[in-house]
Each structure stands twice: as structure tokens, then as C-alpha cells.
Design a protein around this motif. Structure first.
Motif, PDB file in Angstrom:
ATOM      1  N   GLN A  57      -5.751  -1.816   8.191  1.00  0.00           N
ATOM      2  CA  GLN A  57      -5.428  -2.624   7.019  1.00  0.00           C
ATOM      3  C   GLN A  57      -4.101  -2.268   6.368  1.00  0.00           C
ATOM      4  O   GLN A  57      -3.899  -2.485   5.181  1.00  0.00           O
ATOM      5  CB  GLN A  57      -6.578  -2.539   6.001  1.00  0.00           C
ATOM      6  N   GLU A  58      -3.173  -1.743   7.185  1.00  0.00           N
ATOM      7  CA  GLU A  58      -1.814  -1.496   6.719  1.00  0.00           C
ATOM      8  C   GLU A  58      -0.831  -2.032   7.756  1.00  0.00           C
ATOM      9  O   GLU A  58      -1.035  -1.862   8.963  1.00  0.00           O
ATOM     10  CB  GLU A  58      -1.557  -0.002   6.491  1.00  0.00           C
ATOM     11  N   THR A  97     -12.285  -5.496  -5.972  1.00  0.00           N
ATOM     12  CA  THR A  97     -11.942  -4.080  -5.942  1.00  0.00           C
ATOM     13  C   THR A  97     -12.806  -3.329  -6.948  1.00  0.00           C
ATOM     14  O   THR A  97     -13.420  -3.928  -7.830  1.00  0.00           O
ATOM     15  CB  THR A  97     -10.459  -3.889  -6.285  1.00  0.00           C
ATOM     16  N   SER A 156      -6.620  -4.855  -0.735  1.00  0.00           N
ATOM     17  CA  SER A 156      -5.783  -3.656  -0.785  1.00  0.00           C
ATOM     18  C   SER A 156      -4.348  -3.996  -1.156  1.00  0.00           C
ATOM     19  O   SER A 156      -3.709  -3.305  -1.958  1.00  0.00           O
ATOM     20  CB  SER A 156      -5.834  -2.950   0.573  1.00  0.00           C
ATOM     21  N   GLN A 159      -3.991  -4.759  -4.835  1.00  0.00           N
ATOM     22  CA  GLN A 159      -3.902  -3.517  -5.595  1.00  0.00           C
ATOM     23  C   GLN A 159      -2.504  -2.915  -5.501  1.00  0.00           C
ATOM     24  O   GLN A 159      -1.978  -2.383  -6.490  1.00  0.00           O
ATOM     25  CB  GLN A 159      -4.931  -2.514  -5.086  1.00  0.00           C
ATOM     26  N   THR A 160      -1.892  -3.013  -4.325  1.00  0.00           N
ATOM     27  CA  THR A 160      -0.527  -2.523  -4.159  1.00  0.00           C
ATOM     28  C   THR A 160       0.428  -3.253  -5.094  1.00  0.00           C
ATOM     29  O   THR A 160       1.316  -2.641  -5.708  1.00  0.00           O
ATOM     30  CB  THR A 160      -0.071  -2.701  -2.700  1.00  0.00           C
TER      31      THR A 160
END
Length: 243
Positions: A57-58, A97, A156, A159-160
Motif C-alpha cells: 500500500q505504498e 481511519t 492511508s 491520512q498522508t
């Protein structure tokens, strides 16, 4: 080694499946995964070439090494707007989240509920950006939009964005909610709420949030017309979410 690659949007549609199994040599790189996919699915070569591999997930550069314990996904250019992937359009579950600030789901969005998450006694400004389905784009009439997401990575990345905003405009608070599935004309697809002590930071952070969402959050939209449909990706130039 054997790995599973998750596929989305136009790539999944072109290949006809949402995941593929690959048998690869040890020490295979992300770039070599794309090469193997192009070899196996030449009709989708252009789409695969423009996509980027994500590992756990990156977003991953092409030289990143893989092993059998990683989650691998092929990410096409994300929604451009001018799984633990998406579920069915009947799914009413809201994915969120742990802090509750970022959500993705199939239910209609409430601007007020998202905005309430960022209003605090010490902030004198709050701003809500609301993205809706536009009917006419030039001479092209849209009937509806349909959104798909790589849900865990999308949360994610949201959130970043919040973390980046806090670094650029300290103390600014951000919440983002995005809808999936079919979104009709004039219906809300995304709500971004921002609050800050003063209005200037609020305006800047809100614009930053929507532009950044289009750059890095793996959510895709299909425009559906009376005579066809098309997956839309990033439309503002070369797409590289790793920069």
C-alpha cells in the motif's frame, strides 16, 4: 516465487480480472513485474506502462525488490476530475481511519457531518469543498459517474494528505470523505473539510487537499454516457505520485 497482483479500473476491465497470479524469479523488481504483465497481456500494454506498482500500500520505484510476503497492486493514474479493494455497489459499509477523519463508502455523503469533524473552539475559519457529478463537459453529456478504490491504500493516502497539510499549515485540521459506486448528476462524490485559526490557511489547505487527492489517492472514476463509457485518470500532465 509466486505473487498476486491486484488490478483496478481500466486495467482490470481490459484484462478481464481484478487480480493475476505471476510466477517470477527471486529478487524480482517492481519494474520487472510490469514487464511480465505487459508480456502476458500485450493488449493492455499502454495502460500497464502508465501505471505504478504499489507494495504494501505504498508507491514503489521500479527498482524496489519484491518477496512472497508483500501485497502488490498495479495502480493506474488516479481520478483526474477537470480488494480490500472496492466492493459491490450494494455494499453500505463505511471504511474509516482510526481517528474518524477519513472515510470511503457507498452511502451518500453529508457535508455537515464531514465539516463537523474539523470545527473546534480555537479555529475561526472552516471551509468545505464539495465535488459533485457534472452533467455537461463541453458537448459530452454524462449520465453518471462510477467510482472504484483500492480502499486500504486510499485511506492511508488520505491520512498522508492530512499530515502534509499539518506540516505546511500547522494546527490546520482536515477531514476527507469519498463516495464509491454510482454517483448521479449533481450528487456528491467527495467532501473535503478544513479548519484553521485564520481563513487564509483554510483556503490554501483546501485547494492543496483536492489537488493532492487527485495525485496520490488510488480512487478511479468511470464516466458513463448515453453512448459509451471511459475510465478517467490524471489529466494534468505526467503522473508520478512518488514525487
Amino acid at each position: 516465487m509466486k505473487i498476486t497482483v491486484l488490478l483496478f479500473a481500466g486495467i482490470a476491465e481490459r484484462i478481464g480480472k481484478s487480480r493475476v497470479e505471476l510466477t517470477l524469479a527471486e529478487s524480482t523488481t517492481a519494474g520487472q513485474v510490469k514487464e511480465e504483465l505487459i508480456h502476458q497481456y500485450p493488449d493492455a500494454a499502454g495502460l500497464i506502462e502508465s501505471a505504478i506498482i504499489a507494495i504494501n500500500q505504498e508507491y514503489a520505484p521500479s527498482h524496489s525488490l519484491l518477496n512472497t510476503d508483500v501485497e502488490v497492486a498495479l495502480i493506474p493514474p488516479v481520478s483526474g476530475g477537470d480488494g480490500a479493494t472496492s466492493g459491490s455497489a450494494d455494499n453500505e459499509e463505511i471504511h474509516t481511519t482510526s481517528d474518524g477523519l477519513y472515510t470511503i463508502g457507498y452511502s451518500p455523503l453529508s457535508v455537515e457531518q464531514v465539516t463537523d469533524k474539523v470545527i473546534t473552539p480555537n479555529h475561526g475559519a472552516a471551509l468545505s469543498f464539495v465535488g459533485t457529478t457534472r452533467e455537461m463537459t463541453g458537448d459530452q453529456r454524462t449520465i453518471l459517474l462510477e467510482y472504484e478504490a483500492y480502499i486500504p491504500m486510499a485511506l492511508s493516502m488520505m491520512q498522508t494528505i492530512g499530515q502534509e497539510i499539518d506540516q505546511r499549515w500547522p494546527g490546520t485540521r482536515c477531514a476527507i470523505s469519498h463516495r464509491l459506486g454510482k454517483v448521479g448528476i449533481a450528487e456528491v462524490s467527495v467532501v473535503i473539510a478544513v479548519s484553521s485559526p485564520h481563513r487564509a490557511d483554510c483556503y490554501d489547505a483546501s485547494r492543496y487537499a483536492i489537488e493532492r487527492l487527485k495525485e496520490i489517492v488510488p480512487i478511479w472514476k468511470k464516466e458513463i454516457w448515453a453512448d459509451g463509457s471511459e475510465w478517467k485518470g490524471h489529466q494534468t500532465g505526467p503522473w508520478n505520485p512518488k514525487t
